[in-house]
Design an enzyme around this catalytic site. Structure first.
Site, short mmCIF file in Angstrom:
data_model
loop_
_atom_site.label_atom_id
_atom_site.label_comp_id
_atom_site.label_asym_id
_atom_site.label_seq_id
_atom_site.Cartn_x
_atom_site.Cartn_y
_atom_site.Cartn_z
NE ARG A 1 -2.42 4.55 -6.67
CZ ARG A 1 -1.86 4.77 -5.50
NH1 ARG A 1 -1.31 5.93 -5.22
NH2 ARG A 1 -1.83 3.81 -4.58
NE ARG B 1 -2.93 2.85 -12.51
CZ ARG B 1 -3.19 2.45 -11.28
NH1 ARG B 1 -4.33 2.78 -10.71
NH2 ARG B 1 -2.32 1.74 -10.61
CD GLU C 1 -9.87 -0.67 -3.19
OE1 GLU C 1 -10.54 0.14 -3.85
OE2 GLU C 1 -8.76 -1.07 -3.54
#
Length: 289
Positions: A86, A133, A94
């Site tokens: 990320r 992540r 989105e």
């Protein structure tokens, strides 16, 4: 015959002082440049040296080298070792659940730029989010401009800084302001006219924003393949277009958001519902706003 030197005039003395001053400035600039170069001379990878010359704050920060296996969306991808990465400090619109304005463009841009490319992944203070992540500043091989920067400069992302990864917070805000002023990408005139925009100082805390809209805690469920391991925007209720977003925040509270709610657009859904009753039945409570 012995000659004597004539004393310099006032104008000549001024001219000499100006020349000496200019020479001093030039020498200082040269020495400063040499100092910066020498500081990173011991770095074996020449490309990493180029990165550090442009982003000296990354000196001594751990980094990994990998290849982008697959792009999830504009600000998230899967590396060759199957680790999800990320990008720090930025947030693209989105594309999963309810697609947001300019989300598809940002996602496609990331795919075109990153897929299959060798990348250098630099850490800030925090290495991973609560989903495991990797949180990274990303550089494409042989391009010393941070890809996080590129997304903001090209108008594909707004800033979203989450402590403790704040090294380039002010830097990203400056880049976003410039993109907004130029009307680039998601800051285009039509979008501005619609009144849809984000805060230019988009720094959040645990209380103000649903956790799954944050870079350090955003749910990985937006990845299509994650449905194999659990919920991925799954719809409860059986309707064709569920539009109620279920989200688990940083305090482990299950909260649902309805269209028109204060945090609806920026919330990344972990589960979608057809009705509020469906959401409540699944253990979610309504958002306070």
């Amino acid at each position: 015959m012995r000659t004597t030197k004539k004393p310099l005039t006032y104008q000549q003395r001024i001219g000499h002082w100006v020349i000496y001053g200019l020479c001093g400035i030039v020498m200082f600039a040269v020495l400063s440049g040499c100092s910066s170069s020498n500081e990173f001379k011991t770095v074996e990878d020449s490309f990493v040296r180029d990165i550090l010359l442009k982003y000296p704050d990354l000196k001594d920060k751990p980094y990994e080298v990998s290849t982008v296996k697959r792009v999830v969306d504009g600000d998230t991808f899967v590396a060759a070792n199957d680790e999800k990465v990320r990008l720090i400090g930025v947030n693209t619109p989105e594309v999963h659940g309810k697609v947001q304005y300019y989300g598809q463009e940002a996602s496609q841009f990331a795919k075109d730029k990153l897929t299959g490319k060798k990348v250098y992944l630099f850490q800030d203070t925090g290495s991973t989010d609560r989903y495991g992540r990797w949180l990274r500043y990303v550089f494409i091989d042989q391009d010393p401009q941070m890809f996080n920067d590129t997304l903001v400069v090209e108008g594909y992302a707004n800033t979203m800084t989450i402590a403790p990864n704040v090294m380039y917070a002010d830097h990203f805000v400056k880049l976003e302001r410039e993109a907004r002023e130029k009307g680039i990408g998601l800051w285009g005139k039509e979008q501005q006219a619609s009144g849809s925009s984000s805060s230019s100082k988009n720094i959040h805390n645990e209380e103000s924003i649903p956790a799954s809209s944050k870079e350090d805690s955003a749910s990985p469920s937006s990845d299509k393949e994650s449905s194999k391991a659990g919920n991925k925007n799954t719809a409860s209720g059986g309707c064709k277009k569920p539009d109620i977003k279920g989200n688990i925040n940083a305090k482990k509270e299950k909260i649902y958001h309805v269209p028109g709610g204060a945090y609806y657009e920026q919330t990344k859904a972990e589960e979608m519902f057809c009705t509020e009753d469906d959401a409540k039945h699944a253990g979610y409570r309504p958002s306070a706003r």
